[in-house]
Design an enzyme around this catalytic site. Sequence first.
Site, PDB file in Angstrom:
ATOM      1  N   CYS A 192      27.305 -23.533  37.510  1.00  0.00           N
ATOM      2  CA  CYS A 192      27.069 -22.670  36.348  1.00  0.00           C
ATOM      3  C   CYS A 192      27.322 -21.211  36.696  1.00  0.00           C
ATOM      4  O   CYS A 192      27.732 -20.426  35.841  1.00  0.00           O
ATOM      5  CB  CYS A 192      25.642 -22.852  35.848  1.00  0.00           C
ATOM      6  SG  CYS A 192      25.353 -24.444  35.056  1.00  0.00           S
ATOM      7  N   CYS A 351      36.673 -13.796  44.284  1.00  0.00           N
ATOM      8  CA  CYS A 351      36.130 -14.128  42.960  1.00  0.00           C
ATOM      9  C   CYS A 351      34.629 -13.863  43.008  1.00  0.00           C
ATOM     10  O   CYS A 351      34.182 -12.988  43.763  1.00  0.00           O
ATOM     11  CB  CYS A 351      36.468 -15.574  42.577  1.00  0.00           C
ATOM     12  SG  CYS A 351      35.687 -16.803  43.629  1.00  0.00           S
TER      13      CYS A 351
END
Length: 393
Positions: A192, A351
Site C-alpha cells: 500500500c 522511487c
Amino acid sequence: MDGARTPLDADYLQRHVRQLMLPGYDVATQERLQGARVLVVGAGGLGCAVLPQLVASGIGTIGIVDDDVVETSNLARQTLYGPADVGTPKVEAALAQLGRLAPDARLVGHRTRLDATNDGELLSGYDLVVDGSDNFPTRYLVDDAAAALGMPLVWGAVHQFAGQCGVAWAPDHPTYRDLFPREPAPGEIPSCAEAGVLPGVCATIGALLATEAVKVLTGVGDPLLGRVLLYDARRAELKEVAYRAATGGRAGAPPAAAPPGPPPSVPAAPSAPAAPSARAVPAASAREPRALTPHELAALRADDAPPLVLDVREDWEISLAALPGTRNVPLRELPQRIDEIPADADVVVLCHHGVRSEQAARFLLAAGRSRVSHLAGGIDAWSRTVDPGVRRY
C-alpha cells in the site's frame, strides 16, 4: 472461547441492547462475547477499522500486536490516531483511544513484531485472531500459526480501490495458504505504501472483519469459511469465491512445492489507470541491477562526475519530497520516454521505497543501458539515514 466471564451488569446490557434485540442473540450470546479473547495483528489501516468495532461489540479481552509508530501519512486511513499521536507507538495510542470507548474491556498491548520466534506464544493466549497486517510474510506466518493451534483466523487485505476478506479455521476448514499456496517474493506485489489505498476500503474491509469475528465467536450467522469476499470500490461491487482445502492435508507449514503465480493482494479494478506490467516493462535481464545504499548514493552525488538520478515516482509524490538535480520520468511512462535517458550515462533510479526503482532499473538494463543501479529503500531510506530534512510520506 470461554475467557474469564463476569456477570453482565445493567449498564453493560443497556450499552448492548440493540445487539440483544437481534434474532439469535440473547444474554448468553453477549456473555460469549464478553468472555472472548481476540488478538488483532496490525494496528494500521485495517486494525484501526476493526478494533473499535470489536470493542464496541462487547468483546471482553482484546490484544494488539504492532511494533510501528504513528506517522503523518497514516492519519488519513488509520482513524484511531490524530496529529498529536505522530511519533507515538501505535499500540500505545490505540490502547488509549480504545480505553475511552470501552473502559470495562481488558486491552492488552504487544509492542513487538510477530515473527517465527513468538507467533505461537502470542496466539495461544487468545481464542481468535484477526489479521490486519500489511505484508505477506506476516500474513502467511499468522495463517500457519493459527492452523497449527487449530484456532479461527479472520483475515483481510486492502490495495488501492479493492479489498478481500475470509475466515480460515484448520483442520476442518480451508486456510489462507490453501487459497494462495505460494507466498510472493519481496517486491513482487506492491505494498500500500507503493501503490496506495483508498481510506474507505480500509473501513469497509475492517467492518467486515469485525462482523466475521463476532459471527465466529457467537455462532450466529454463516462465517466466510471456505469463501473469500472480494470488494471493488470503484464499481461498488462485491463478489464471492469459494475454495477448498489443498489436497494431501497440511500441518500448519508451507508445502514442499507451490503452484506458480503470485496470490493477488486484491482483485484488479477493470478501469484502473494504466500501470507498468509485464507487457510494458520487461522482466529482469540476465544482469541484475546493483542496489545502492543511501550513503553510497550520497558519495556518488558528491563526486566530480555524479550519476544521473532518475526519479520514477509520480509528480504528486515529487511535490512532497524530492532530491535536487534529479530527472523525473514516472515508471508508467518510462517505456515511451526511454530516449530521455542517455545510453552512455551512469544512472541511479529512485522511487519511494525501492520497488518501482528496481523494476525500472531492470527495464533499462534489458533495453541496453549498461550502467544502471537503484536506491535500496528509496527516498524514504534517504530521509531516514542521510537527510532528515527530506519529508517522509
